[in-house]
Design a protein around this motif. Structure first.
Motif, PDB file in Angstrom:
ATOM      1  N   GLY A  11     -15.003  67.963  32.014  1.00  0.00           N
ATOM      2  CA  GLY A  11     -14.542  67.357  33.278  1.00  0.00           C
ATOM      3  C   GLY A  11     -14.446  68.390  34.374  1.00  0.00           C
ATOM      4  N   ALA A  12     -15.458  69.272  34.435  1.00  0.00           N
ATOM      5  CA  ALA A  12     -15.381  70.508  35.237  1.00  0.00           C
ATOM      6  C   ALA A  12     -15.099  70.302  36.727  1.00  0.00           C
ATOM      7  CB  ALA A  12     -16.675  71.296  35.079  1.00  0.00           C
ATOM      8  N   SER A  13     -15.485  69.158  37.278  1.00  0.00           N
ATOM      9  CA  SER A  13     -15.282  69.050  38.724  1.00  0.00           C
ATOM     10  C   SER A  13     -13.973  68.361  39.091  1.00  0.00           C
ATOM     11  CB  SER A  13     -16.478  68.362  39.393  1.00  0.00           C
ATOM     12  OG  SER A  13     -16.705  67.136  38.778  1.00  0.00           O
ATOM     13  N   GLY A  14     -13.151  68.033  38.101  1.00  0.00           N
ATOM     14  CA  GLY A  14     -11.850  67.431  38.403  1.00  0.00           C
ATOM     15  C   GLY A  14     -10.879  68.441  39.006  1.00  0.00           C
ATOM     16  N   PHE A  15      -9.749  67.938  39.457  1.00  0.00           N
ATOM     17  CA  PHE A  15      -8.760  68.780  40.160  1.00  0.00           C
ATOM     18  C   PHE A  15      -8.210  69.922  39.288  1.00  0.00           C
ATOM     19  CE2 PHE A  15      -3.998  68.998  40.487  1.00  0.00           C
ATOM     20  CZ  PHE A  15      -3.947  69.954  41.497  1.00  0.00           C
ATOM     21  N   VAL A  16      -7.716  69.584  38.102  1.00  0.00           N
ATOM     22  CA  VAL A  16      -7.144  70.639  37.246  1.00  0.00           C
ATOM     23  C   VAL A  16      -8.263  71.598  36.831  1.00  0.00           C
ATOM     24  CG1 VAL A  16      -5.925  71.141  35.084  1.00  0.00           C
ATOM     25  CG2 VAL A  16      -5.277  69.133  36.423  1.00  0.00           C
ATOM     26  N   SER A  35     -19.871  69.015  33.133  1.00  0.00           N
ATOM     27  CA  SER A  35     -19.570  67.923  34.062  1.00  0.00           C
ATOM     28  C   SER A  35     -20.702  66.917  34.018  1.00  0.00           C
ATOM     29  CB  SER A  35     -19.439  68.495  35.483  1.00  0.00           C
ATOM     30  OG  SER A  35     -19.362  67.449  36.421  1.00  0.00           O
ATOM     31  N   ARG A  36     -20.429  65.701  34.518  1.00  0.00           N
ATOM     32  CA  ARG A  36     -21.495  64.689  34.555  1.00  0.00           C
ATOM     33  C   ARG A  36     -22.461  64.938  35.698  1.00  0.00           C
ATOM     34  NH1 ARG A  36     -17.715  59.859  35.384  1.00  0.00           N
ATOM     35  NH2 ARG A  36     -16.857  61.539  36.658  1.00  0.00           N
ATOM     36  N   VAL A  72     -11.139  65.707  30.749  1.00  0.00           N
ATOM     37  CA  VAL A  72     -11.671  64.390  31.134  1.00  0.00           C
ATOM     38  C   VAL A  72     -10.564  63.357  30.964  1.00  0.00           C
ATOM     39  CG1 VAL A  72     -13.236  62.541  30.414  1.00  0.00           C
ATOM     40  CG2 VAL A  72     -14.085  64.890  30.582  1.00  0.00           C
ATOM     41  N   GLY A  73     -10.397  62.511  31.978  1.00  0.00           N
ATOM     42  CA  GLY A  73      -9.411  61.435  31.854  1.00  0.00           C
ATOM     43  C   GLY A  73      -9.471  60.542  33.070  1.00  0.00           C
ATOM     44  N   PRO A 109      -4.351  67.680  28.274  1.00  0.00           N
ATOM     45  CA  PRO A 109      -3.236  67.126  29.041  1.00  0.00           C
ATOM     46  C   PRO A 109      -3.134  65.622  28.817  1.00  0.00           C
ATOM     47  CG  PRO A 109      -5.082  67.604  30.508  1.00  0.00           C
ATOM     48  CD  PRO A 109      -5.562  67.835  29.091  1.00  0.00           C
ATOM     49  N   SER A 110      -2.011  65.202  28.268  1.00  0.00           N
ATOM     50  CA  SER A 110      -1.743  63.777  28.063  1.00  0.00           C
ATOM     51  C   SER A 110      -1.001  63.271  29.300  1.00  0.00           C
ATOM     52  CB  SER A 110      -0.935  63.660  26.775  1.00  0.00           C
ATOM     53  OG  SER A 110      -0.470  62.377  26.557  1.00  0.00           O
ATOM     54  N   TYR A 122      -2.147  52.682  30.175  1.00  0.00           N
ATOM     55  CA  TYR A 122      -2.567  54.074  30.389  1.00  0.00           C
ATOM     56  C   TYR A 122      -1.917  55.001  29.355  1.00  0.00           C
ATOM     57  CZ  TYR A 122      -2.612  58.706  32.577  1.00  0.00           C
ATOM     58  OH  TYR A 122      -2.746  60.043  32.804  1.00  0.00           O
ATOM     59  N   LYS A 126      -3.386  57.339  26.182  1.00  0.00           N
ATOM     60  CA  LYS A 126      -3.086  58.769  26.041  1.00  0.00           C
ATOM     61  C   LYS A 126      -2.411  59.036  24.692  1.00  0.00           C
ATOM     62  CE  LYS A 126      -4.260  60.898  29.969  1.00  0.00           C
ATOM     63  NZ  LYS A 126      -5.069  62.120  30.001  1.00  0.00           N
ATOM     64  N   SER A 146       3.735  65.948  34.416  1.00  0.00           N
ATOM     65  CA  SER A 146       4.175  65.071  35.494  1.00  0.00           C
ATOM     66  C   SER A 146       3.127  65.211  36.604  1.00  0.00           C
ATOM     67  CB  SER A 146       5.547  65.562  35.954  1.00  0.00           C
ATOM     68  OG  SER A 146       5.939  64.866  37.097  1.00  0.00           O
ATOM     69  N   ILE A 148       0.901  66.995  38.953  1.00  0.00           N
ATOM     70  CA  ILE A 148       0.462  68.376  39.182  1.00  0.00           C
ATOM     71  C   ILE A 148       0.011  68.431  40.637  1.00  0.00           C
ATOM     72  CG2 ILE A 148      -1.128  70.198  38.469  1.00  0.00           C
ATOM     73  CD1 ILE A 148      -1.437  68.689  35.774  1.00  0.00           C
TER      74      ILE A 148
HETATM   75  N1  NAP Z   1      -3.319  65.699  38.010  1.00  0.00           N
HETATM   76  C1  NAP Z   1      -2.187  65.264  37.485  1.00  0.00           C
HETATM   77  O1  NAP Z   1      -1.144  65.196  38.159  1.00  0.00           O
HETATM   78  C2  NAP Z   1      -2.144  64.849  36.037  1.00  0.00           C
HETATM   79  C3  NAP Z   1      -0.934  64.403  35.499  1.00  0.00           C
HETATM   80  C4  NAP Z   1      -0.902  64.006  34.160  1.00  0.00           C
HETATM   81  C5  NAP Z   1      -2.029  64.067  33.379  1.00  0.00           C
HETATM   82  N2  NAP Z   1      -3.203  64.521  33.925  1.00  0.00           N
HETATM   83  C6  NAP Z   1      -4.399  64.554  33.070  1.00  0.00           C
HETATM   84  O2  NAP Z   1      -5.076  65.781  33.224  1.00  0.00           O
HETATM   85  C7  NAP Z   1      -6.491  65.571  33.111  1.00  0.00           C
HETATM   86  C8  NAP Z   1      -7.173  66.140  34.347  1.00  0.00           C
HETATM   87  O3  NAP Z   1      -6.586  65.546  35.484  1.00  0.00           O
HETATM   88  P1  NAP Z   1      -7.176  65.742  36.957  1.00  0.00           P
HETATM   89  O4  NAP Z   1      -6.075  65.498  37.893  1.00  0.00           O
HETATM   90  O5  NAP Z   1      -7.936  66.998  37.046  1.00  0.00           O
HETATM   91  O6  NAP Z   1      -8.145  64.485  37.017  1.00  0.00           O
HETATM   92  P2  NAP Z   1      -9.484  64.297  37.871  1.00  0.00           P
HETATM   93  O7  NAP Z   1      -9.485  65.153  39.082  1.00  0.00           O
HETATM   94  O8  NAP Z   1      -9.630  62.817  38.054  1.00  0.00           O
HETATM   95  O9  NAP Z   1     -10.587  64.821  36.877  1.00  0.00           O
HETATM   96  C9  NAP Z   1     -10.915  64.151  35.704  1.00  0.00           C
HETATM   97  C10 NAP Z   1     -12.371  64.426  35.386  1.00  0.00           C
HETATM   98  O10 NAP Z   1     -12.724  63.617  34.257  1.00  0.00           O
HETATM   99  C11 NAP Z   1     -14.127  63.440  34.276  1.00  0.00           C
HETATM  100  N3  NAP Z   1     -14.417  62.007  34.013  1.00  0.00           N
HETATM  101  C12 NAP Z   1     -13.883  60.926  34.607  1.00  0.00           C
HETATM  102  N4  NAP Z   1     -14.425  59.797  34.098  1.00  0.00           N
HETATM  103  C13 NAP Z   1     -15.308  60.204  33.153  1.00  0.00           C
HETATM  104  C14 NAP Z   1     -16.186  59.514  32.271  1.00  0.00           C
HETATM  105  N5  NAP Z   1     -16.285  58.186  32.276  1.00  0.00           N
HETATM  106  N6  NAP Z   1     -16.966  60.259  31.443  1.00  0.00           N
HETATM  107  C15 NAP Z   1     -16.904  61.611  31.433  1.00  0.00           C
HETATM  108  N7  NAP Z   1     -16.092  62.308  32.265  1.00  0.00           N
HETATM  109  C16 NAP Z   1     -15.316  61.611  33.095  1.00  0.00           C
HETATM  110  C17 NAP Z   1     -14.634  63.810  35.660  1.00  0.00           C
HETATM  111  O11 NAP Z   1     -15.301  65.064  35.554  1.00  0.00           O
HETATM  112  P3  NAP Z   1     -16.792  65.302  36.126  1.00  0.00           P
HETATM  113  O12 NAP Z   1     -16.848  64.541  37.407  1.00  0.00           O
HETATM  114  O13 NAP Z   1     -16.855  66.764  36.268  1.00  0.00           O
HETATM  115  O14 NAP Z   1     -17.732  64.744  35.089  1.00  0.00           O
HETATM  116  C18 NAP Z   1     -13.363  63.979  36.464  1.00  0.00           C
HETATM  117  O15 NAP Z   1     -13.513  64.895  37.488  1.00  0.00           O
HETATM  118  C19 NAP Z   1      -6.691  64.064  32.933  1.00  0.00           C
HETATM  119  O16 NAP Z   1      -6.783  63.744  31.572  1.00  0.00           O
HETATM  120  C20 NAP Z   1      -5.395  63.496  33.479  1.00  0.00           C
HETATM  121  O17 NAP Z   1      -5.068  62.243  32.887  1.00  0.00           O
HETATM  122  C21 NAP Z   1      -3.284  64.905  35.231  1.00  0.00           C
END
Ligand code: NAP
Length: 289
Positions: A11-16, A35-36, A72-73, A109-110, A122, A126, A146, A148
């Motif tokens: 999930g390389a291009s996500g926020f975390v 990443s996709r 990924v999530g 991360p759950s 949801y 998780k 919580s 982030i």
């Molecule tokens: N940010 C928070 O506050 C928070 C809080 C609690 C838990 N979390 C968990 O931490 C993880 C990362 O969070 P984040 O905030 O970085 O989320 P994010 O920015 O939405 O990034 C998640 C990444 O998952 C990948 N993804 C989404 N749908 C997909 C699919 N159908 N198939 C394959 N890859 C897919 C995408 O990566 P690519 O586009 O690079 O493929 C996307 O950028 C998640 O599991 C989230 O539930 C985050």
């Protein structure tokens, strides 16, 4: 252990992932990021672009890496992608890849609020992902975060957009409580969890030192600007979430927001030995705006 071995990030291009990859790259740790779609590489980073992470393509490239961080999530469903597909089945796929590639360590991360008693779709997904990981035989660290927050997370970007428009809308009373944690601390904790044996097979809340009402958060966020703060009827916000797929808040965003979920920050401080950034102080200094 890490420097001559590689860390895999999904999930390389996500926020975390973006923030973590930058941090690890700056620490001269070698990365394999997946990443996709295409993305810009950091120093020491090998890029894999794969739509569905198919084994034939991925496996040879990640063999014997030191750890995999599964980022990924999804937190919102549609007819194309649902929680079971992405949060549960995809996690199963990644666990299989780890086993076949002889990657022994998995970090995931759950979510804060996940438990065996949950009734939220949801959180159920998780919880199932957690179970798959716990039963995988891998050395795991599962975090339950919580909110982030940083400069480029969705929540902060949403609030910035509202500040620009001159009005922040609070769903309902705004008296529900959140426990945000700063992304710069999160990336340090994740790195520790890979390196240090005390994180082996642990589930840990990833929460900041402050537990504050959403109303206070929003007031501090927009401090010094001329932003109006308006409370919106919660029924109307839910109605929008249910009927409009492009609504600012998804149904589960609202469920989580008003859930008053509280984590154990002291335990996190103890195990990491870190002093955590107070998000309240960050907001007061205007550094998130
Ligand atoms: N940010 C928070 O506050 C928070 C809080 C609690 C838990 N979390 C968990 O931490 C993880 C990362 O969070 P984040 O905030 O970085 O989320 P994010 O920015 O939405 O990034 C998640 C990444 O998952 C990948 N993804 C989404 N749908 C997909 C699919 N159908 N198939 C394959 N890859 C897919 C995408 O990566 P690519 O586009 O690079 O493929 C996307 O950028 C998640 O599991 C989230 O539930 C985050």
């Amino acid at each position: 252990m890490i420097k001559d071995n590689k860390i895999v990030i999904t999930g390389a291009s996500g926020f975390v992932a973006r923030n973590l990859r930058k941090h690890l790259s700056e620490k001269n740790i070698k990365l394999i990021s997946i990443s996709r779609s295409n993305f810009k590489q950091f120093k020491n980073e090998h890029k894999i672009v794969s739509k569905n992470y198919d084994e034939k393509h991925i496996l040879p490239k990640i063999q014997n890496s030191a750890a995999l961080i599964h980022l990924v999530g999804i937190g919102k469903q549609s007819i194309k992608t649902d929680y079971n597909m992405v949060n549960v089945e995809f996690t199963k796929h990644i666990v299989n890849l780890c086993n076949k590639a002889k990657i022994n360590k998995l970090v995931y991360p759950s979510g804060l609020g996940v438990s065996a008693n949950t009734s939220l779709g949801y959180f159920i997904s998780k919880y199932k992902a957690e179970k798959i990981i716990v039963n995988s035989g891998l050395n795991y660290t599962i975090f339950r975060p919580s909110y982030i927050v940083g400069k480029d997370d969705l929540f902060t970007k949403y609030l910035k957009k509202q500040v620009k428009k001159g009005k922040i809308e609070i769903p309902g009373s705004g008296t529900y409580l959140i426990q945000p944690i700063y992304i710069n601390d999160v990336v340090k904790v994740i790195l520790q969890s890979i390196i240090q044996p005390k994180f082996r097979n642990k589930i840990i809340d990833l929460v900041g030192p402050d537990y504050i009402t959403f109303e206070k958060y929003v007031k501090l966020f927009s401090k010094g600007t001329k932003t109006k703060i308006e409370k919106i009827n919660l029924e109307d916000v839910y109605h929008d979430a249910i009927t409009n797929s492009k609504s600012d808040f998804g149904v589960d965003d609202l469920n989580i927001l008003i859930g008053n979920f509280k984590g154990n920050h002291n335990k996190l401080r103890k195990i990491t030995g870190m002093e955590f950034q107070s998000v309240v102080e960050l907001l007061k200094s205007g550094r998130l705006l």
